[in-house]
Design an enzyme around this catalytic site. Structure first.
Site, PDB file in Angstrom:
ATOM      1  N   ASP A  84       0.845  -1.191   0.000  1.00  0.00           N
ATOM      2  CA  ASP A  84       0.000   0.000   0.000  1.00  0.00           C
ATOM      3  C   ASP A  84       0.884   1.246   0.000  1.00  0.00           C
ATOM      4  O   ASP A  84       2.059   1.205   0.411  1.00  0.00           O
ATOM      5  CB  ASP A  84      -0.945   0.019   1.196  1.00  0.00           C
ATOM      6  CG  ASP A  84      -0.213   0.015   2.546  1.00  0.00           C
ATOM      7  OD1 ASP A  84       0.796  -0.722   2.676  1.00  0.00           O
ATOM      8  OD2 ASP A  84      -0.646   0.724   3.465  1.00  0.00           O
ATOM      9  N   GLU A 142       0.046  -1.147   5.870  1.00  0.00           N
ATOM     10  CA  GLU A 142       1.121  -0.654   6.742  1.00  0.00           C
ATOM     11  C   GLU A 142       1.084   0.861   6.893  1.00  0.00           C
ATOM     12  O   GLU A 142       1.377   1.389   7.967  1.00  0.00           O
ATOM     13  CB  GLU A 142       2.477  -1.099   6.182  1.00  0.00           C
ATOM     14  CG  GLU A 142       3.643  -0.929   7.147  1.00  0.00           C
ATOM     15  CD  GLU A 142       4.286   0.464   7.087  1.00  0.00           C
ATOM     16  OE1 GLU A 142       5.074   0.786   8.003  1.00  0.00           O
ATOM     17  OE2 GLU A 142       4.002   1.212   6.128  1.00  0.00           O
TER      18      GLU A 142
END
Length: 381
Positions: A84, A142
């Protein structure tokens, strides 16, 4: 030039193409559709090079996580990579200018993710003896403090002997991160009493004034010598200018170097009482990542990394940093952890985010050497 380094040099263009393949697929943390599309691209790479796909760990709101295994031995090396990014679709585009490749998440951390895949490919293709099992975990959240993946990481890590994190190394020095501060986030809702600012000002109790007092106290908890920072980064409250504000909200980011200090600050914030009579405080939040503390196991693993780097002519350094990562989670569980094993570059979370192309063969070969060193020497110096 050793065979692994030569392998990386020979395949550099393919490595760049693989990085481009992932970077061109935007993957903002909170967009499940795009995250899963990027995850499918990772699956394509894995199938292309290893003939099998990763296990899909499904999530309802966030992108699915992926778990890929290589090797069959009892002892296990966990590799952590997130795919991400902080960028929304169309914010940045992939481009190459000279020795730099730019793009959303290319440094943080799709470049490191691909580089780690190629480190395993080299071991496989060159038929290098390898005596450990690798569990490669690709996570999707994350950048928003790993709300779902942290439980996956902790469940998998408890059966692992080492953890390697492919976040970028320290800018300019290329140092690995052997120590990270822990992080915590809090929000405080403040309630006062509204009144007409002209006719009945004395009857009101300002939530904004209470917020100002709370902010002054919270910021005073910062202690640079100890390594603690308390930052009030969000404030809102009130409304109309002729009304005493009856509501305010503040947001706080806390970084601390030890678990004891993190717990001390947590107790202070959760124990806050109003500074102004007639107001009330409601505290939400808490610790998001424990500190990654440097211990003897870390030192031993870093020594193995130094030897692996020496084979590529790298004088490896280590560093303590304030930012957190998923390495904080594994280290806090007692798993020997090294962080900063990703690509060399600059501009994390900035519009000039980029990696240095010419550094990829060297760093990828170093990662292969590290895996082999752990696999043959059990992480001992």
């Amino acid at each position: 030039m050793d065979s692994i380094r030569q392998f990386m040099e020979d395949h550099l263009q393919e490595i760049i193409e693989d990085i481009k393949f992932l970077v061109e697929c935007d993957s903002p943390s909170l967009n499940k559709k795009l995250m899963d599309e990027c995850g499918e691209r990772i699956q394509e790479l894995l199938y292309r090079y290893f003939g099998k796909r990763a296990e899909v760990l499904e999530e309802e709101k966030f992108g699915n996580h992926l778990k890929f295994e290589y090797g069959e031995r009892d002892e296990t090396i966990l590799i952590l990579s997130h795919f991400d990014t902080v960028w929304e679709p169309g914010d940045l585009e992939f481009k190459i200018e000279g020795d730099r490749a730019y793009g959303p998440g290319i440094l943080d951390m799709k470049g490191g993710l691909v580089q780690a895949i190629w480190a395993i490919i080299a071991i496989k293709e060159l038929k290098i003896p390898f005596s450990k099992k690798i569990v490669f975990l690709f996570t999707s959240d994350e950048e928003v403090s790993s709300p779902t993946s942290r439980y996956v990481i902790e469940e998998i890590a408890k059966d692992c002997d080492y953890a390697l994190v492919t976040e970028p190394p320290v800018v300019r020095t290329g140092a690995l991160k052997t120590e990270r501060k822990g992080s915590a986030r809090y929000y405080i809702d403040i309630t006062g009493k509204a009144a007409h600012a002209g006719n009945n000002h004395h009857e009101g109790v300002s939530a904004i004034q209470e917020a100002a007092k709370a902010i002054d106290f919270l910021e005073s908890l910062t202690d640079y010598e100890v390594g603690t920072t308390v930052n009030v980064g969000f404030v809102k409250g009130g409304g109309k200018l002729n009304v005493v504000a009856d509501h305010a909200e503040i947001g706080i980011d806390v970084r601390a170097g030890t678990s004891e200090e993190q717990e001390r600050i947590d107790e202070i914030i959760h124990g806050l009482t109003p500074f102004t009579e007639g107001t009330s405080l409601d505290v939400r939040g808490g610790v998001s990542r424990p500190p990654m503390e440097r211990n003897q196991d870390t030192k031993d693993l870093f020594q193995t990394a130094k030897e692996a780097a020496k084979e590529e002519g790298i004088k490896l350094k280590e560093a303590s940093v304030g930012g957190g990562s998923d390495g904080n989670l594994t280290a806090s569980m007692g798993v020997p952890t090294l962080d900063g094993l990703g690509t060399i570059g600059d501009g994390i979370h900035a519009r000039n985010e980029h990696i240095i192309i010419s550094s990829i063969p060297e760093r990828a070969a170093f990662f292969s050497n590290l895996l082999i060193g752990i696999g043959t020497n059990d992480g001992e110096a």
